[in-house]
Write an enzyme that holds these catalytic residues in place. Sequence first.
Site, short mmCIF file in Angstrom:
data_model
loop_
_atom_site.label_atom_id
_atom_site.label_comp_id
_atom_site.label_asym_id
_atom_site.label_seq_id
_atom_site.Cartn_x
_atom_site.Cartn_y
_atom_site.Cartn_z
N HIS A 125 28.71 40.93 43.22
CA HIS A 125 29.57 40.52 44.33
C HIS A 125 28.77 40.41 45.62
O HIS A 125 27.85 41.20 45.85
CB HIS A 125 30.72 41.52 44.51
N ASP B 95 40.77 36.87 44.58
CA ASP B 95 40.08 37.52 45.71
C ASP B 95 41.11 38.21 46.60
O ASP B 95 41.02 38.19 47.83
CB ASP B 95 39.23 36.54 46.50
#
Length: 381
Positions: free
Chosen positions: A220, A343
């Site tokens: 990430h 997200d």
Amino acid sequence: MTFRLGRPTMRTTRRGFLGGTTAGLAMTGPVVSARGRPNTVPIRKIATEEAFATPALAKAWLEIARTDPKASLDVPTGILSIFDNPRPGSNQDRFRRQLLDLDGERLADMDQAGVDVQVLSVTIPGVQMFEPAAASAFAIATNDHLAAAISRHPRRFAGLACFAPHDPIRATLEMERAVNRLGLNGFIVNSHTGDLYLDDPRFAPILEAAQALDRPIYLHPRAPSNGMAAPFRDYSMGGSIWGFGVEAGTHAVRLILSGVFDRYPRLRIVLGHMGEALPFWMWRLDHMAARRARDGRMKPLALAPSEYFRRNFAVTTSGFESPDLLDLVLKSAGNENVMWAVDYPYESSHDAVAFIEGVSLTGAQRASIFHRNAERLFRLK
């Protein structure tokens, strides 16, 4: 280091639902009702990059933001200060509230948007800003917090474990505990650690452990490391508008060009945000890697970068809702390596669902992106 695996102990409780009571949701075509009329069975939706935080981490991040604001470019991006009494009703206030919630509001949002499962992972910058001992302790506590939330809602949540890369031996122990005792489904690494990347030889035990445990590492983004941060300090470029993707994409290219995947051919890496720009760059990566291998500037690789990308990477759609980009990602990564994500809470669950439901895909492609690829990669069946 030889990594030996223990016996998993928590799979039945958390995954019985995934393989049993919702099996019908995997159907994507029409079925016939008792009265002979066709009905459409709703397709199962697994969101694969969904953020959370713990109160303890929020407090520790905020202390860094207040006492050492120049310690990392993560501070001026604002990701840490959202926990500093944001203005009521602002996006920052909503982010803070929803990151800390693993029950009511989050589940209500999922229900309203039609999201069946969230694969939870700790939000940036995770535990990696802290000194090694503190980072390891935070990782254990955070993974316990995550496992407790999953145990409360086993039909709705799965999870990725964090660990402290800068303490590789403790990290591998926590990775094994997370999979074999807590029943978590993979790992989250928030890009660089101490300005180092996972291709650095000191992180080899972590890559070996991930391969041995057969669980992916979700790579990430976070704000660019100090070694590349200067140009990103202006114009708010350090965050999601540009810096996050550049940082994570750079990390992924380092892994490919370093030969990591020749040493760990079964290692799987997940990239969010439609592949952090790698699909766009893939032709040039192949072209230049071959040229540099021929003229001796780079050690030859066993495969072309694009071949590693299809073999060792998966890509999620998190935060991107562009049909043209999705088409490029499907061509470069392969349909079997693309997963859907929201997200959350930084993006809208409703909009992310509408994007995949509305884009031109075959039924098999839509099912693969919405749930089948995630079920396979994260062992959700």
